[in-house]
Structure formats: structure tokens, C-alpha cells
Motif scaffolding. Structure first.
Motif, mmCIF file in Angstrom:
data_model
loop_
_atom_site.group_PDB
_atom_site.id
_atom_site.type_symbol
_atom_site.label_atom_id
_atom_site.label_comp_id
_atom_site.label_asym_id
_atom_site.label_seq_id
_atom_site.Cartn_x
_atom_site.Cartn_y
_atom_site.Cartn_z
ATOM 1 N N ARG A 31 0.848 -1.192 0.000
ATOM 2 C CA ARG A 31 0.000 0.000 0.000
ATOM 3 C C ARG A 31 0.879 1.236 0.000
ATOM 4 O O ARG A 31 1.859 1.315 0.743
ATOM 5 C CB ARG A 31 -0.938 0.011 1.208
ATOM 6 C CG ARG A 31 -2.002 -1.060 1.132
ATOM 7 C CD ARG A 31 -3.186 -0.751 2.043
ATOM 8 N NE ARG A 31 -4.242 -1.747 1.905
ATOM 9 C CZ ARG A 31 -5.155 -1.734 0.961
ATOM 10 N NH1 ARG A 31 -5.171 -0.762 0.068
ATOM 11 N NH2 ARG A 31 -6.086 -2.674 0.892
ATOM 12 N N ASP A 32 0.493 2.219 -0.837
ATOM 13 C CA ASP A 32 1.251 3.469 -0.882
ATOM 14 C C ASP A 32 0.763 4.405 0.214
ATOM 15 O O ASP A 32 -0.115 4.064 1.015
ATOM 16 C CB ASP A 32 1.154 4.118 -2.267
ATOM 17 C CG ASP A 32 -0.292 4.423 -2.664
ATOM 18 O OD1 ASP A 32 -1.149 4.567 -1.769
ATOM 19 O OD2 ASP A 32 -0.559 4.513 -3.874
ATOM 20 N N ASP A 33 1.340 5.613 0.256
ATOM 21 C CA ASP A 33 1.010 6.560 1.322
ATOM 22 C C ASP A 33 -0.452 6.984 1.294
ATOM 23 O O ASP A 33 -1.007 7.387 2.319
ATOM 24 C CB ASP A 33 1.909 7.800 1.224
ATOM 25 C CG ASP A 33 3.361 7.472 1.518
ATOM 26 O OD1 ASP A 33 3.587 6.445 2.193
ATOM 27 O OD2 ASP A 33 4.261 8.207 1.069
ATOM 28 N N ALA A 34 -1.082 6.916 0.136
ATOM 29 C CA ALA A 34 -2.482 7.311 0.010
ATOM 30 C C ALA A 34 -3.438 6.167 0.337
ATOM 31 O O ALA A 34 -4.654 6.334 0.283
ATOM 32 C CB ALA A 34 -2.757 7.826 -1.400
ATOM 33 N N GLY A 35 -2.900 4.987 0.667
ATOM 34 C CA GLY A 35 -3.745 3.857 1.000
ATOM 35 C C GLY A 35 -4.122 2.992 -0.182
ATOM 36 O O GLY A 35 -4.855 2.014 -0.033
ATOM 37 N N GLY A 36 -3.618 3.334 -1.366
ATOM 38 C CA GLY A 36 -3.919 2.541 -2.549
ATOM 39 C C GLY A 36 -2.985 1.363 -2.690
ATOM 40 O O GLY A 36 -1.859 1.379 -2.186
ATOM 41 N N GLU A 37 -3.444 0.327 -3.367
ATOM 42 C CA GLU A 37 -2.624 -0.863 -3.561
ATOM 43 C C GLU A 37 -1.745 -0.702 -4.789
ATOM 44 O O GLU A 37 -2.204 -0.314 -5.848
ATOM 45 C CB GLU A 37 -3.500 -2.101 -3.713
ATOM 46 C CG GLU A 37 -2.691 -3.389 -3.831
ATOM 47 C CD GLU A 37 -3.553 -4.613 -4.072
ATOM 48 O OE1 GLU A 37 -3.869 -4.899 -5.245
ATOM 49 O OE2 GLU A 37 -3.925 -5.273 -3.099
ATOM 50 N N ARG A 38 -0.479 -0.996 -4.640
ATOM 51 C CA ARG A 38 0.462 -0.994 -5.765
ATOM 52 C C ARG A 38 0.994 -2.414 -5.944
ATOM 53 O O ARG A 38 1.126 -3.174 -4.984
ATOM 54 C CB ARG A 38 1.653 -0.053 -5.513
ATOM 55 C CG ARG A 38 1.284 1.367 -5.131
ATOM 56 C CD ARG A 38 0.448 2.066 -6.186
ATOM 57 N NE ARG A 38 1.133 2.164 -7.463
ATOM 58 C CZ ARG A 38 0.571 2.689 -8.557
ATOM 59 N NH1 ARG A 38 -0.682 3.124 -8.526
ATOM 60 N NH2 ARG A 38 1.246 2.766 -9.688
ATOM 61 N N VAL A 39 1.286 -2.750 -7.192
ATOM 62 C CA VAL A 39 1.801 -4.078 -7.520
ATOM 63 C C VAL A 39 3.092 -3.900 -8.301
ATOM 64 O O VAL A 39 3.135 -3.151 -9.290
ATOM 65 C CB VAL A 39 0.786 -4.887 -8.357
ATOM 66 C CG1 VAL A 39 1.305 -6.302 -8.593
ATOM 67 C CG2 VAL A 39 -0.570 -4.930 -7.663
ATOM 68 N N THR A 40 4.147 -4.578 -7.862
ATOM 69 C CA THR A 40 5.437 -4.457 -8.541
ATOM 70 C C THR A 40 6.015 -5.836 -8.837
ATOM 71 O O THR A 40 5.736 -6.811 -8.138
ATOM 72 C CB THR A 40 6.471 -3.687 -7.679
ATOM 73 O OG1 THR A 40 6.668 -4.387 -6.437
ATOM 74 C CG2 THR A 40 6.005 -2.281 -7.386
ATOM 75 N N ILE A 41 6.819 -5.881 -9.893
ATOM 76 C CA ILE A 41 7.642 -7.050 -10.187
ATOM 77 C C ILE A 41 9.052 -6.706 -9.719
ATOM 78 O O ILE A 41 9.635 -5.710 -10.147
ATOM 79 C CB ILE A 41 7.641 -7.382 -11.692
ATOM 80 C CG1 ILE A 41 6.227 -7.725 -12.170
ATOM 81 C CG2 ILE A 41 8.602 -8.529 -11.983
ATOM 82 C CD1 ILE A 41 5.670 -8.990 -11.567
ATOM 83 N N VAL A 42 9.595 -7.516 -8.811
ATOM 84 C CA VAL A 42 10.873 -7.209 -8.159
ATOM 85 C C VAL A 42 11.922 -8.261 -8.517
ATOM 86 O O VAL A 42 11.638 -9.465 -8.484
ATOM 87 C CB VAL A 42 10.703 -7.147 -6.625
ATOM 88 C CG1 VAL A 42 12.025 -6.735 -5.965
ATOM 89 C CG2 VAL A 42 9.589 -6.176 -6.240
ATOM 90 N N SER A 43 13.105 -7.782 -8.866
ATOM 91 C CA SER A 43 14.261 -8.661 -9.085
ATOM 92 C C SER A 43 15.415 -8.163 -8.228
ATOM 93 O O SER A 43 15.705 -6.959 -8.221
ATOM 94 C CB SER A 43 14.678 -8.673 -10.555
ATOM 95 O OG SER A 43 13.641 -9.204 -11.365
ATOM 96 N N SER A 44 16.068 -9.062 -7.493
ATOM 97 C CA SER A 44 17.198 -8.698 -6.630
ATOM 98 C C SER A 44 18.400 -9.584 -6.945
ATOM 99 O O SER A 44 18.270 -10.820 -7.007
ATOM 100 C CB SER A 44 16.816 -8.846 -5.152
ATOM 101 O OG SER A 44 15.869 -7.872 -4.772
#
Length: 251
Positions: A31-44
């Protein structure tokens, strides 16, 4: 994580990379600062020193929120179309449709229809909590909508235009709900945002679909309204098909 389960800190891609694991294209929701859901593809990727020890990690994030949302919307509209096509009893299918909307695109869904004598009645209202549904029924019984009301379902039925309240603040409730007891009951529901879209058959408004956000913390926006209007269009077509079938049968 991708299945909607809490992601423990030690399972974050960067933490795993610090332990020497290479992580590619893992989906992470937050969740971002505004309370909305964010979706990410992460590679480490771990970077090692000459002795084979991890010195640092490079992590790359790719935001895919819009793509995921578009996929969900298309799936929802496909399910809605299948529901609407499943029967010529449009009252039953509209009630099922209200249930389908929760929690896919809203926390509350209601369908109101105009009878032949232009009497307004609530066809369906749905929320995952039955106690809240009963409270909504009580509010409707005690304070039934007046067809000349300047906001809400009556206004949409009169004008044939959608109505969106992007943020249901206390000031909005005070301005639109004159009865203090009704306002107090609505406050307990934690409403945050709402949309109401007309159902139009052969140029005549016959009802409205209301979608409300509450405990999820979501806020409706222009793209949300576009989905609601597409849903109303498909529902209107289903109502028209049912009416044509009834007329043909009677003839």
C-alpha cells in the motif's frame, strides 16, 4: 505476495539476495502513502566480493499496477456478462450482479429500479457483512429516497447522468443528509467514496447501480467510473433483452 498473503520481511527479494539468492521477477503488493494498492515485479541480484561474500544487492522494481488492474477489470466484466446472460429474469440476475461487484470493484453494491408507475424500490444491496446489510435495509426503510432529492439515486434517475463522490467527507454527509440520526448511522459504515450510474433502456432511465467504497480504503477515480458505466451498459442490454422476450411471448 502474489496470492494476497502477508509477505514476511525475511522473504522480501532484497533480504533473500543478501543471503546470496538471486531473485527474478517476483510479484510484491503493498500500500502506498495514500492507502492505494500498488503491484510491482521485483528482481534482486547479490553482488559478491572476491572471497564470495555478498557485499551489496541491486534491486529493480517494475510497477505493474495498471496492467494488473486492467486484467482484473476484464475478468470481472467477463463474469458480469456471463451472469447477465444466464437468465431472462433480469431482477434475479441484477441481484446476483450486485453480489459479484463485492469486493471485486466495491465494498458495497446496490441496485434500485423504477416500477411502471415510477415508484422507486431497492432490488438488491450487498456487503460481505450481513449485519451491515441489515443496517442498510433499516436506513432505507426509515428514510426512503425522495424522487426530488438533489443527490444520489433520485438525481441520477432524473438526469440520466452518473454521479461520483470521490471522497465522502463529514462535510459531504452534513450537506447531503439533513437528519442527524441518519448521518450517525451512515458514519458507522465508514463510507469513503461512491458512484451511481443509470440503467437506460430505449432512451428511458429505468434504474441505477450504486457502488460504494468503505473499509478497503479505495477511492474511486475516472477509470473506476468507466468500469461502472460499462457494467451499467451491459446490465441495461440484459434488461432490454428480457423486456423484448416478454413482449414477444405476450404477443
Amino acid at each position: 505476495d502474489a496470492e494476497g498473503r502477508p509477505l514476511m520481511p525475511d522473504r522480501l527479494p532484497s533480504r533473500r539476495a543478501l543471503r546470496g539468492e538471486r531473485v527474478s521477477d517476483e510479484l510484491v503488493c503493498f500500500r502506498d502513502d495514500a492507502g492505494g494498492e500498488r503491484v510491482t515485479i521485483v528482481s534482486s541480484t547479490p553482488m559478491f566480493d572476491p572471497d564470495g561474500r555478498v557485499r551489496f544487492v541491486i534491486t529493480v522494481f517494475k510497477d505493474v499496477t495498471e496492467r494488473r488492474q486492467a486484467e482484473r477489470v476484464m475478468k470481472f466484466l467477463a463474469e458480469a456478462s456471463a451472469t447477465l446472460a444466464s437468465s431472462l429474469d433480469y431482477r434475479r440476475t441484477l441481484a446476483t450482479l450486485a453480489k459479484l461487484c463485492v469486493p471485486a470493484i466495491a465494498d458495497w453494491a446496490a441496485v434500485d429500479m423504477l416500477d411502471a408507475d415510477r415508484t422507486l424500490h431497492r432490488l438488491a444491496v450487498f456487503h460481505v457483512d450481513p449485519a451491515k446489510v441489515e443496517l442498510a435495509h433499516e436506513i432505507y426503510r426509515r428514510w426512503p429516497p425522495q424522487l426530488d432529492a438533489p443527490m444520489g439515486v433520485p438525481h441520477v434517475l432524473r438526469t440520466g447522468r452518473p454521479e461520483v463522490i470521490y471522497e465522502i467527507s463529514d462535510a459531504v454527509l452534513t450537506a447531503s443528509i439533513p437528519d442527524p440520526e441518519m448521518r450517525a448511522m451512515l458514519r458507522t459504515l465508514g463510507l469513503s467514496s461512491s458512484m451511481c450510474v443509470p440503467l437506460t433502456v430505449r432512451g428511458r432511465v429505468v434504474g441505477a447501480i450504486t457502488l460504494v467504497a468503505a473499509e478497503s480504503g479505495r477511492r474511486f477515480a475516472a477509470d473506476s467510473l468507466a468500469v461502472a458505466e460499462e457494467l451499467a451498459l451491459r446490465a441495461s442490454i440484459a434488461i432490454e433483452h428480457a423486456s423484448l422476450y416478454r413482449e414477444a411471448t405476450e404477443a
